[in-house]
Design a protein around this motif. Sequence first.
Motif, PDB file in Angstrom:
ATOM      1  N   LEU A  44      -3.299   0.073  -3.689  1.00  0.00           N
ATOM      2  CA  LEU A  44      -2.749   0.687  -4.891  1.00  0.00           C
ATOM      3  C   LEU A  44      -2.954  -0.396  -5.934  1.00  0.00           C
ATOM      4  CD1 LEU A  44      -0.897   2.416  -6.783  1.00  0.00           C
ATOM      5  CD2 LEU A  44       1.195   1.474  -5.508  1.00  0.00           C
ATOM      6  N   LEU A  53      -5.196   4.851  -6.819  1.00  0.00           N
ATOM      7  CA  LEU A  53      -5.021   4.732  -5.056  1.00  0.00           C
ATOM      8  C   LEU A  53      -6.524   4.766  -4.718  1.00  0.00           C
ATOM      9  CD1 LEU A  53      -2.311   7.419  -4.636  1.00  0.00           C
ATOM     10  CD2 LEU A  53      -2.166   5.133  -4.640  1.00  0.00           C
ATOM     11  N   ARG A 111       0.829  -1.188  -0.045  1.00  0.00           N
ATOM     12  CA  ARG A 111      -0.005   0.035  -0.092  1.00  0.00           C
ATOM     13  C   ARG A 111       0.739   1.471  -0.100  1.00  0.00           C
ATOM     14  NH1 ARG A 111      -4.931  -1.834   4.252  1.00  0.00           N
ATOM     15  NH2 ARG A 111      -3.071  -3.068   4.858  1.00  0.00           N
TER      16      ARG A 111
END
Length: 297
Positions: free
Chosen positions: A238, A243, A215
């Motif tokens: 991600l 995102l 992440r």
Amino acid sequence: MSGRRHRPLILGFLCYLLAAPFAWAASVEYVGTYVWSLPGEDFGGFSGIEVSDDGNGFHIISDRAWIRWGTFERDSAGRIRGLQMAGRANLQDSQGQALQPGWLGDSEGLAMDASGGIWISFEGLNRIAHYDNVDRPAIRIDSPDDWKDMPVNEGFEGLAITPDGALLTLPEYVADGSETRPVWRYRNGEWDQPFSVSAEPQWQAVGADIGPDGRFYLLERNFRGLLGFSSRIRRFSLDENGLGNDEILLETNSLQYDNLEGIAVWQDGLGIRMTMISDSNFLPFQRTELVEYRVIE
């Protein structure tokens, strides 16, 4: 009133909780703070940090084009109790000239790839440089034309490398009237801007890293004048679509810490640990702090 008539409802609700997928929000646990000080006019202004997978080694850059590296001294609880320097270097430009503080030497973001290569973002003249060896000249990376229009001192401080080797960076400030901040990606020798991240103008993006969980961790700063600095860490999932799952892990009070600008995220055996470093701006009333928190899932 008797509660018997409500028992079926209560049992049904409990069954729903047990059966339904439920995501508990993560929290953070304070690990410790270490105030670092060394003699020398070039000590301070630290804006980027990388920590080795075992949490013992570090690389740190200042915003005056110096990089330092060494090892942490930790106690039995894993708290930082000292730093042992192994080396330092004045970063060079692509022609082999030592960079000086200011327009060309405002180094801000730091990331290390799997082969040990070092990537550094610069404000002033907004650009990214790559170093196979910090004692050697920089390897020049072409910048997108859009970067030429970026306001002075509002460039790229957050820098991170994905598991597949792509470089991610984003500008410190939010453009006027915008609610998002563009995320730029350097992959296979090409730049693109595939996605953006939500943003608020009072929060500046000053540090970034990809955690061992894959992440994206974003360190943000809010400068409140005489009230000092507050800091915030957000975490995102991600993937190729961008995102997502924006989650605030930490938001500090004003004056709780100094000007935290660099972040490194690693696995300490008990969970994910976040190590941050502050930029003292080379001012006597500020300090260089290393602040650590552990993420509790």
